[in-house]
Design a protein around this motif. Structure first.
Motif, PDB file in Angstrom:
ATOM      1  N   THR A   1      -4.899  -2.105   2.706  1.00 43.60           N
ATOM      2  CA  THR A   1      -5.409  -0.770   3.527  1.00 43.60           C
ATOM      3  C   THR A   1      -4.025   0.002   4.224  1.00 43.60           C
ATOM      4  O   THR A   1      -3.160  -0.929   4.232  1.00 43.60           O
ATOM      5  CB  THR A   1      -6.196  -0.885   4.359  1.00 43.60           C
ATOM      6  N   VAL A   2      -4.279   1.207   4.437  1.00 46.48           N
ATOM      7  CA  VAL A   2      -3.196   1.877   5.170  1.00 46.48           C
ATOM      8  C   VAL A   2      -3.207   1.362   6.874  1.00 46.48           C
ATOM      9  O   VAL A   2      -4.161   1.646   7.218  1.00 46.48           O
ATOM     10  CB  VAL A   2      -3.338   3.495   5.197  1.00 46.48           C
ATOM     11  N   LYS A   3      -2.432   0.448   7.007  1.00 49.65           N
ATOM     12  CA  LYS A   3      -2.199  -0.025   8.110  1.00 49.65           C
ATOM     13  C   LYS A   3      -0.935   0.318   8.942  1.00 49.65           C
ATOM     14  O   LYS A   3      -0.150   0.860   8.444  1.00 49.65           O
ATOM     15  CB  LYS A   3      -2.418  -1.371   8.382  1.00 49.65           C
ATOM     16  N   ARG A   4      -0.797  -0.340  10.094  1.00 48.52           N
ATOM     17  CA  ARG A   4       0.509  -0.059  10.831  1.00 48.52           C
ATOM     18  C   ARG A   4       1.354  -0.937  10.112  1.00 48.52           C
ATOM     19  O   ARG A   4       1.073  -2.048   9.690  1.00 48.52           O
ATOM     20  CB  ARG A   4       0.489  -0.554  12.082  1.00 48.52           C
TER      21      ARG A   4
ATOM     22  N   LEU B   1       0.387   4.663  -2.342  1.00 43.87           N
ATOM     23  CA  LEU B   1       0.387   5.982  -1.700  1.00 43.87           C
ATOM     24  C   LEU B   1       1.527   6.753  -2.456  1.00 43.87           C
ATOM     25  O   LEU B   1       1.334   7.812  -2.888  1.00 43.87           O
ATOM     26  CB  LEU B   1       0.285   5.914  -0.418  1.00 43.87           C
TER      27      LEU B   1
ATOM     28  N   ILE C   1       0.751  -1.130  -0.016  1.00 39.96           N
ATOM     29  CA  ILE C   1      -0.022   0.083  -0.120  1.00 39.96           C
ATOM     30  C   ILE C   1       0.617   1.322  -0.048  1.00 39.96           C
ATOM     31  O   ILE C   1       0.410   2.369  -0.653  1.00 39.96           O
ATOM     32  CB  ILE C   1      -0.897  -0.094   1.218  1.00 39.96           C
TER      33      ILE C   1
ATOM     34  N   PRO D   1      -8.674   3.169   1.618  1.00 36.03           N
ATOM     35  CA  PRO D   1      -9.212   2.477   2.757  1.00 36.03           C
ATOM     36  C   PRO D   1      -8.021   2.535   3.957  1.00 36.03           C
ATOM     37  O   PRO D   1      -7.022   2.186   3.318  1.00 36.03           O
ATOM     38  CB  PRO D   1      -9.562   1.126   2.418  1.00 36.03           C
ATOM     39  N   ALA D   2      -8.410   2.755   4.960  1.00 36.28           N
ATOM     40  CA  ALA D   2      -7.250   3.196   5.870  1.00 36.28           C
ATOM     41  C   ALA D   2      -7.577   2.863   7.327  1.00 36.28           C
ATOM     42  O   ALA D   2      -8.842   3.029   7.590  1.00 36.28           O
ATOM     43  CB  ALA D   2      -6.826   4.546   5.915  1.00 36.28           C
ATOM     44  N   ASN D   3      -6.827   2.348   8.223  1.00 38.83           N
ATOM     45  CA  ASN D   3      -7.013   2.457   9.688  1.00 38.83           C
ATOM     46  C   ASN D   3      -6.503   3.485  10.458  1.00 38.83           C
ATOM     47  O   ASN D   3      -6.943   3.761  11.415  1.00 38.83           O
ATOM     48  CB  ASN D   3      -6.659   1.122  10.027  1.00 38.83           C
ATOM     49  N   ILE D   4      -5.430   3.975   9.947  1.00 37.69           N
ATOM     50  CA  ILE D   4      -4.416   4.847  10.593  1.00 37.69           C
ATOM     51  C   ILE D   4      -4.276   6.017   9.463  1.00 37.69           C
ATOM     52  O   ILE D   4      -4.242   5.780   8.429  1.00 37.69           O
ATOM     53  CB  ILE D   4      -3.091   4.535  11.105  1.00 37.69           C
TER      54      ILE D   4
END
Lengths: 393, 518
Positions: free
Chosen positions: B488-491, A148, A144, A178-181
Motif C-alpha cells: 500500500t502507499v505508505k510512509r 504507481l 508500490i 490502497p493507501a494510508n497517505i
C-alpha cells in the motif's frame, strides 16, 4: 558450463548465429543459473562488446531480483548520459524474458520513463497494450512506488498518443490503490486524471468506491484550481474557462498541465457541436457560429470541417446555402472485422474468468483464510445454539 | 439546476419552520396559561415529551432570543408574496370557500389573501370574521397588526371581543378541567376520553396546537372502541395539518388506518384523501394521485374540516395528469366509476383530461390556462403548480409527436398556442433530455422521428460493456494482488542499500553493455 562459454565465443560473431545462440542459451538457462557463484569469473572471460547476449544471460542469472535493480540503474545511467533510447531495448527484452504472464515487474516503469525521455513510444506501447495485473513482490522486488510510477508514466504516454480513454484508466488506477497517505504521484495522477477524463468523455467521473478516504480528503485540499476547472467545464462556459486558465497559469504551468488545459478548452467546443448532432438534422452555419461565439461563419465552417476530417462528427457542409447536415454513424457492425473483434474480446473475457477462478482457488487454500472461516463458523454456530436454547426456555 | 436547489431549500425551510413553530407553540402555551399549577405540570410534561431537545426548565433567555431572531429571518425570507403573472379575476372567492368549515376555512382565506392582490381585502375581512368564531386571540392580533393598512374598517383591535374571549376561555377551561378531574377520580374511562377530547378541542380552538395534540393522544389512549379512536385520530390529524407537523399526521394516519380495516368505506375514503394530501406535501405526486383516485367508493364521504369533494376531483385529476402514462390514465380515471363521479363535480378538470386523452391539444392548453388561477390559490397545490404544469406540457408534446414520423413545427406551435421559436426551444430541450426521440430540421422547421438503429446501438453497448468489464476486472485483480503482496502507499522506510563494490562492478558491466549495443 565450459561448453556454454565455448559456444558463446563461437557464435557471437555473426548475426545469424546470434539467433541460434539465443535459443541455445535459453535452453541452458538452468545450467547457467546453477553456476551462480562462479558467474563473475565467467563474465570476465567474455568480452562485453562482442558477447553482449551472453553477458546478458549471465547477468540475468546472477541475481534474479537484483536483475531489476539492474534495470533501474540502467535507466538512470542512460538518462544521465543523455542516451535514454539506448535503454529501451534492453529493458524491453528483460521484461519479456523475466516476466510471467501479465505480470508487472520493476522494469516496467523504467521502460516507460526511458521512452518518455527519448520520446520514442513504439516499444512502450507494445508493453502498455498488454494489460498487467499480476504481482509477486517477493520474486521481483517490486515496490508500490514503482507500481504507481508505471501507471503514471503509462498514463502520460497514452495521453501523448491521444488515447485519453486509456490514460484516464491508468490515472484512475493510481488514485484508487490502497493507501494510508497521499503520495505525490497520486496527486499528480489526479490532476491529469481530471484533464484526460474531460478529453475522453467530457466529464470527470466520481472516484471509484475503493479509493481510500485519506486520498479523497487530501485531494480536495491540494487541487483547488483543478476542481474549479472541472466545475467551469461542466457549466460549459468557455469564456470563464479561459479566464481561469490565465489566472492559474503558473499553477498549471508548474505541473506541466498547461497543454492539457488548453486542449480541454478546445474540447468544450467540440462537445457542444457533438451535442447538436443529437438534436438537429440540419443546421445553419450562422446558428452554430452564434451559439458558440465563433465570430464568423467562416470560422464555424473551419471548425466543423476539422471535426469531420478527424471523424469526430459525421456531417456534410453545403457551402452555398451555409448549412450543415448531420448523418448517423455509418458503422453498421456487419463486417467480418467486427466478428473477429468480438471473438477476440470474448476470449479475453474467458481468460479473465479463469484467472478469477484461480485466484479464488488460491484463496480457499490460504491458511489465514481457512482459520478465519473456521472462527466465523464456530461463532455463528454458537449463536444459533444460544438462540435455540432461548426459544426452548 | 436552480429548480432542484429551490426544492432543497424549500424542504430545509419547511423543516426549520416546523421546528420553530413547535417552539413558538410552546412559547405561546407557556405565555397564555394563567393557572400556576397547570403551568408547572405542563412544563414538566413538556420536558418529558421533548426529551433531549431543549434544556431542563424550558429554553433559556438567550436561546429564546436566538430562536426569535432565526424565526424572524426565516419568516422574512419566506414571506408569502403576491403571485404575479396570473389573472385571478375569474376566481370566485365565495364560491370557493363555501365548502370548507372550521379552521381550514380560516387558513385558506389567509392563504388567498396573501397571494392574490385582487382578493386580499375581501379575504382578510372574511378571515377576521372566521377567526372571531374561534378563541385564537394570538392569531387575530397578529393578522390585524400585520395588515392594518389594508383593513380599513376593522383596523382597530376589537378589544371587546378579546376580553370576552379571554374570560370565556378561562371559564370553559375551568369547567373542562374539573370534568376531567372528576372522571379521573372515578376512573370513568368514557369520561376521561370525553374530557381529554374536549380539552383537545379547546386548545385547538385557541391555537395552542401542541397542547391540543397532547390531549387528543390521551383521549385516543383512553378508549378501545375503533370508531372513537378514529375520531380522536382525525381530530389530531386536523391539528397537525394546521401546524404542518407532517410526522404527526403520518403516525396518526397509520394508527387510524389500522383500525378502519374493519370499518366502513367512507372513513377509509377520508383517510385516503388525507394521505393523499400528506404525500402531496412531500412531493410524492404519483402516490398522492393514487390515494385521491382510490379514495372514492360506493358510499360518499366528506370531511369539510380539511377538504371538499371538489378537492378530490381536482387533486386527483391534476396529479394523475402530471404523473400517469396513457394506460394508467385510462385505467384509473376513465374506467374508474367512483372517481369519475367526483371528477364530474369539476367539469373544467374533466375537460382537460378528456382533451388530453383525445389529443385535442388546443382545448387542452386552453383548459389548463383556465384552471391555473384556481390551482395557484389552493393551499396545498400552489407551490407545485408551476413545476407540474411544465411536466404536463412536456407530456403533451411527447404525446403529440408520438404517432408521427415527421411533424411540421409551425402547426405544432399553433396547436400548442405558442410561437415557433418557443416550441423549437421546448422540443430541443426534450430531445437533449432524451425524452423525445427526434431530430430537428432547422431549415424547414420540421421535426423528424428517428428510427434508432437498435442493432448498432446494441453492438455499441455490448462492446463498451465488454471493455468496461475487462478493465474493471483487471483493476480488481491488480488490487487483490497488491493487497496480497501487502503493498500500500505508505510512509517510505529506509531502503536497503547494496554494497558499494557490487554497485561499481555492475555499473561497469552496464556501461560496457551499452557500448556493445551501440
Amino acid at each position: 558450463m565450459e561448453q556454454v562459454l565455448n559456444i558463446i565465443f563461437q557464435n557471437s560473431n555473426n548475426k545469424e548465429s546470434l539467433q541460434h545462440l539465443f535459443e541455445f542459451l535459453k535452453k541452458k538457462e538452468k545450467i547457467i543459473n546453477e553456476q551462480k557463484n562462479n558467474l563473475d569469473l565467467y563474465l570476465e572471460q567474455l568480452h562485453n562488446g562482442h558477447h553482449t547476449l551472453g553477458c546478458l544471460f549471465l547477468l540475468a542469472a546472477k541475481a534474479q531480483a537484483k536483475n531489476y535493480f539492474l534495470c533501474k540503474r540502467l535507466a538512470e545511467i542512460c538518462i544521465e548520459n543523455s542516451v535514454p533510447q539506448a535503454a529501451i531495448l534492453p529493458l524491453y527484452q528483460s521484461i519479456q524474458k523475466l516476466q510471467k504472464t501479465s505480470e508487472l515487474t520493476p522494469a516496467h516503469p523504467y521502460l516507460m520513463l526511458v521512452s518518455l525521455c527519448s520520446k520514442n513510444f513504439s516499444v512502450a506501447t507494445k508493453v502498455l497494450e498488454e494489460e498487467v495485473f499480476e504481482i509477486e513482490s517477493k520474486r521481483t522486488g517490486l515496490n508500490i512506488k514503482e507500481v504507481l510510477l508505471y501507471f503514471y508514466y503509462g498514463g502520460l504516454i497514452w495521453a501523448i498518443l491521444k488515447q485519453y480513454d486509456r490514460a484516464t484508466h491508468f490515472f484512475e488506477l493510481n488514485i484508487s490503490f490502497p493507501a494510508n497517505i497521499l503520495s505525490r504521484i497520486v496527486l499528480e495522477s489526479y490532476k491529469k486524471f481530471i484533464f484526460t477524463s474531460i478529453l475522453s468523455t467530457g466529464k470527470v467521473p466520481v472516484l471509484p468506491s475503493q479509493t481510500s478516504h485519506v486520498v479523497e480528503k487530501n485531494l480536495r485540499q491540494f487541487c483547488g484550481p483543478y476542481l474549479k476547472f472541472k466545475q467551469f467545464f461542466e457549466n460549459s462556459n468557455s469564456l470563464e474557462l479561459n479566464e481561469l486558465v490565465v489566472k492559474f497559469n503558473d499553477v498549471f504551468g508548474k505541473d506541466n498541465n498547461l497543454g492539457l488545459a488548453k486542449l480541454c478548452i478546445q474540447n468544450l467546443l467540440k462537445r457542444g457541436i457533438q451535442r447538436l448532432t443529437k438534436t438537429y438534422i440540419t443546421l445553419s452555419l450562422e446558428f452554430v457560429a452564434e451559439k458558440f461565439g465563433l465570430g464568423s461563419v467562416i470560422n464555424a465552417e473551419f471548425y466543423i470541417l476539422d471535426m469531420i476530417e478527424k471523424g469526430e462528427v459525421f456531417a456534410k457542409i453545403d457551402q452555398k446555402k451555409g448549412e450543415i447536415s448531420f448523418h448517423d454513424d455509418p458503422e453498421t457492425y456487419q463486417s467480418s472485422k467486427v466478428g473477429i473483434r468480438m471473438d477476440k474480446e470474448i476470449q479475453e473475457v474467458i481468460d479473465l474468468s479463469n484467472q478469477i477462478k484461480h485466484l479464488d482457488e488460491r484463496i480457499m487454500v490460504y491458511p489465514n483464510y481457512i482459520m478465519k472461516k473456521m472462527k466465523e463458523d464456530y461463532h455463528s454456530q454458537k449463536k444459533s445454539e444460544e438462540m435455540n436454547e432461548k426459544k426452548m426456555n | 439546476m436552480s429548480n432542484e436547489n429551490k426544492i432543497e431549500i424549500e424542504k430545509e425551510i419547511e423543516i426549520e419552520i416546523e421546528n420553530e413553530k413547535k417552539i413558538e407553540i410552546e412559547k405561546e402555551g407557556s405565555g397564555e396559561e394563567s393557572k400556576g399549577e397547570e403551568e408547572k405540570e405542563q412544563n414538566t410534561e413538556k420536558e418529558k415529551e421533548k426529551g433531549g431537545e431543549e434544556k431542563k426548565k424550558g429554553p433559556t433567555k438567550e436561546q429564546l432570543e436566538k430562536i426569535k431572531k432565526k424565526v424572524q429571518e426565516r419568516e422574512a425570507a419566506n414571506e408569502p408574496k403576491f403571485i404575479k403573472g396570473a389573472d385571478f379575476s375569474s376566481f370566485d372567492l365565495e364560491d370557493y370557500i363555501e365548502g370548507y368549515h372550521g379552521h381550514t376555512r380560516m387558513e385558506r382565506l389567509l392563504f388567498i389573501a396573501q397571494r392574490s392582490e385582487i382578493h386580499q381585502q375581501k379575504a382578510l375581512k372574511m378571515f377576521i370574521e372566521e377567526v372571531k368564531k374561534t378563541r385564537n386571540i394570538q392569531k387575530y392580533r397578529k393578522i390585524v397588526e400585520k395588515y392594518s393598512d389594508v383593513l380599513q374598517d376593522e383596523k382597530s383591535l376589537d378589544q371587546k371581543w378579546i376580553d370576552k374571549t379571554l374570560k370565556n376561555s378561562a371559564n370553559t377551561y375551568d369547567s373542562l378541567e374539573s370534568n376531567l378531574k372528576k372522571a379521573k377520580e372515578n376512573v370513568n374511562q368514557e369520561g376521561i376520553r370525553e374530557g381529554n377530547l374536549q380539552l383537545g378541542h379547546f386548545y385547538f380552538d385557541k391555537g395552542d396546537l401542541k397542547s391540543a395534540l397532547k390531549y387528543y393522544s390521551r383521549a385516543k389512549e383512553a378508549t378501545s372502541d375503533p370508531i372513537e379512536i378514529v375520531d380522536c385520530c382525525l381530530a389530531a390529524i386536523k391539528t397537525a395539518m394546521e401546524g404542518k407537523s407532517y410526522s404527526h399526521i403520518s403516525s396518526y394516519l397509520n394508527a387510524a388506518q389500522k383500525k378502519t380495516e374493519d370499518l366502513d368505506i367512507s372513513t377509509n375514503g377520508i383517510l385516503k384523501t388525507i394521505n393523499g394530501l400528506l404525500q402531496l406535501t412531500s412531493r410524492e405526486f404519483k402516490t398522492a394521485a393514487h390515494q385521491f383516485i382510490h379514495a372514492p367508493g360506493k358510499n360518499t364521504f366528506e370531511y369539510p374540516e380539511i377538504f371538499t369533494s371538489l378537492d378530490i376531483g381536482i387533486y386527483g385529476g391534476f396529479l394523475s395528469l402530471a404523473t400517469f402514462n396513457r394506460r394508467e390514465l385510462k385505467r384509473n380515471i376513465l374506467d374508474n366509476e367512483y372517481f369519475k363521479n367526483y371528477l364530474e363535480l369539476v367539469p373544467e378538470m374533466r375537460d382537460i383530461i378528456y382533451n388530453f386523452y383525445e389529443s385535442n391539444y388546443t382545448g387542452f392548453v386552453e383548459g389548463l390556462n383556465l384552471i391555473k388561477p384556481r390551482l395557484l390559490l389552493d393551499q396545498y397545490l400552489s407551490s407545485h403548480v408551476e413545476r407540474l404544469y411544465i411536466r404536463i406540457r412536456e407530456k403533451a408534446i411527447i404525446q403529440y409527436f408520438s404517432p408521427y414520423l415527421t411533424v411540421d413545427m409551425k402547426k405544432m406551435a399553433k396547436d400548442f398556442g405558442t410561437t415557433l421559436e418557443l416550441i423549437e426551444i421546448e422540443v430541443s430541450n426534450l430531445i437533449a433530455e432524451d425524452k423525445l426521440a427526434g431530430k430537428i430540421d432547422q431549415k424547414n422547421k420540421i421535426l423528424y422521428g428517428t428510427r434508432i438503429n437498435k442493432r448498432s446501438q446494441t453492438f455499441q453497448e455490448v462492446l463498451n460493456f465488454g471493455k468496461d468489464y475487462r478493465r474493471k476486472t483487471r483493476a480488481l485483480l491488480l488490487r487483490a494482488n497488491l493487497i496480497q503482496n501487502k503493498m500500500t502507499v505508505k510512509r517510505p522506510r529506509k531502503k536497503v542499500m547494496m554494497g558499494g563494490e557490487n554497485m561499481n562492478f555492475m555499473n561497469m558491466q552496464l556501461l560496457n553493455l551499452m557500448r556493445g549495443f551501440n
